[in-house]
Design an enzyme around this catalytic site. Structure first.
Site, PDB file in Angstrom:
ATOM      1  N   GLU A 154      15.052  50.852  21.482  1.00 28.44           N
ATOM      2  CA  GLU A 154      15.715  50.838  20.434  1.00 28.44           C
ATOM      3  C   GLU A 154      15.363  51.782  19.408  1.00 28.44           C
ATOM      4  OE1 GLU A 154      17.956  48.854  19.422  1.00 28.44           O
ATOM      5  OE2 GLU A 154      17.838  46.973  20.933  1.00 28.44           O
TER       6      GLU A 154
ATOM      7  N   HIS B 160      23.436  51.995  22.890  1.00 24.60           N
ATOM      8  CA  HIS B 160      22.600  51.728  24.122  1.00 24.60           C
ATOM      9  C   HIS B 160      23.322  52.391  25.299  1.00 24.60           C
ATOM     10  CE1 HIS B 160      19.359  48.922  22.810  1.00 24.60           C
ATOM     11  NE2 HIS B 160      20.401  48.361  22.019  1.00 24.60           N
TER      12      HIS B 160
ATOM     13  N   SER C 119      22.380  54.157  16.189  1.00 25.63           N
ATOM     14  CA  SER C 119      23.851  53.573  15.672  1.00 25.63           C
ATOM     15  C   SER C 119      23.338  53.520  14.290  1.00 25.63           C
ATOM     16  CB  SER C 119      23.824  52.413  16.512  1.00 25.63           C
ATOM     17  OG  SER C 119      22.722  51.393  16.211  1.00 25.63           O
TER      18      SER C 119
ATOM     19  N   HIS D  49      26.620  48.684  17.750  1.00 28.81           N
ATOM     20  CA  HIS D  49      25.089  49.227  17.868  1.00 28.81           C
ATOM     21  C   HIS D  49      25.122  48.869  19.615  1.00 28.81           C
ATOM     22  CE1 HIS D  49      20.913  48.906  18.287  1.00 28.81           C
ATOM     23  NE2 HIS D  49      21.102  47.551  19.177  1.00 28.81           N
TER      24      HIS D  49
HETATM   25 FE    FE Z   1      19.853  47.044  20.426  1.00 37.22          FE
END
Ligand code: FE
Ligand code: PHE
Length: 290
Positions: free
Chosen positions: A190, A149, A209, A144
């Site tokens: 996010e 990111h 993700s 993730h």
């Molecule tokens: Fe995160």
């Protein structure tokens, strides 16, 4: 000089019956800022294989769903067939936007997190999920954090936004508004969507993700999609254990950067007098984006 903090306390966000994962002691290897060396030697062949399979499955469904900036920079992560070394990514990332990834043992406390971001250091959990968590994991793991990111941190405007967010977070923490500001992170970094020239796309790491949520967020008629507005977003609660029922949409990363330039102190004062909005609720008169 940074000092090691033996037994640094793990952070817990939201509610969970399980204790947080990750070893925060590591024989004193976790520093006061919660960073630690990436424990590369501890990855097993099965761990590398989990990363390879996650990468393969997720990269296959990006076209038409992930924003251009993400797709363009994903190859900058390097290795696809095993967990990359953070230093290798940093060679490229630092040159691109002067950001760095730093290893952490798991979720870290709010102020430590804001401080790292303000210094252009992105905390990345170094351990990877177990094979039985292939489709779903509650806590962030290395897949993730890296896959979701780090590609976006190669985008200069987005990279500046995240640093500005960190500095704003330190201030918000002092004004007891950390929780409100955390909602903005949730709904942008996010779970953010962007209206690209050719349609709606994801730029949020929690979406990018996730195998299932990508399609849900970008294509499904089920969730609400609203234009991002600071006050609305910071009043909005969120669920951490299901697909989101509301997403907030931006027009460009410049818009995001510009709308967060002003001093938020008056906004926090106003927010303190306003009720929260439940996750998924729509207020009278709100127009959904089709
Ligand atoms: Fe995160
Ligand atoms: N401009 C905000 C403040 O003065 C800080 C901030 C920046 C918040 C970026 C969110 C994102 O508090």
């Amino acid at each position: 000089m940074e000092v090691a903090t033996p037994g640094a306390k793990p952070a817990v966000y939201g509610q969970s019956d399980r204790p947080p994962r990750g070893d925060y002691a590591r024989g004193g290897a976790v520093l006061a800022d919660y960073t630690c060396p990436q424990d590369y030697a501890s990855y097993t062949a099965a761990d590398h294989d989990t990363y390879r399979r996650l990468y393969e499955r997720q990269s296959a469904q990006l076209p038409g769903m992930a924003c251009d900036a993400f797709i363009a920079s994903l190859p900058s992560l390097g290795l696809k067939d095993r967990i990359p070394r953070f230093e290798e990514i940093n060679d490229r990332l630092y040159k691109a936007t002067r950001w760095q990834v730093v290893a952490v043992p798991g979720l870290i406390p709010e102020l430590a997190f804001f401080t790292l971001l303000a210094n252009r250091k992105f905390p990345v959990t170094d351990w990877i999920r177990k094979p039985e968590e292939f489709d779903y994991i509650v806590e962030p793991d290395v897949f993730h954090d890296l896959f979701g990111h780090v590609p976006m941190l190669f985008d200069p405007v987005f990279a500046d936004y995240v640093q500005r967010y960190g500095a704003g977070g330190i201030k918000a923490h002092g004004l007891a508004a950390g929780e409100k500001l955390a909602r903005l992170y949730w709904y942008t970094v996010e779970f953010g969507l962007i209206k690209q020239h050719d349609g709606l796309r994801a730029y949020g790491a929690g979406i990018l993700s996730s195998v299932g949520e990508l399609r849900h967020a970008v294509c499904s008629p089920a969730p609400r999609r609203l234009p991002l507005a600071l006050e609305r977003t910071m009043r909005s609660r969120y669920k951490i254990d299901s697909f989101q029922s509301t997403y907030f949409v931006i027009e460009s990363f410049d818009q995001l950067f510009d709308m967060t330039a002003p001093d938020f102190a008056p906004l926090y004062e106003r927010l303190a007098t306003q009720p929260d909005i439940e996750a998924g609720a729509i207020l009278p008169g709100e127009q959904r984006i089709e």
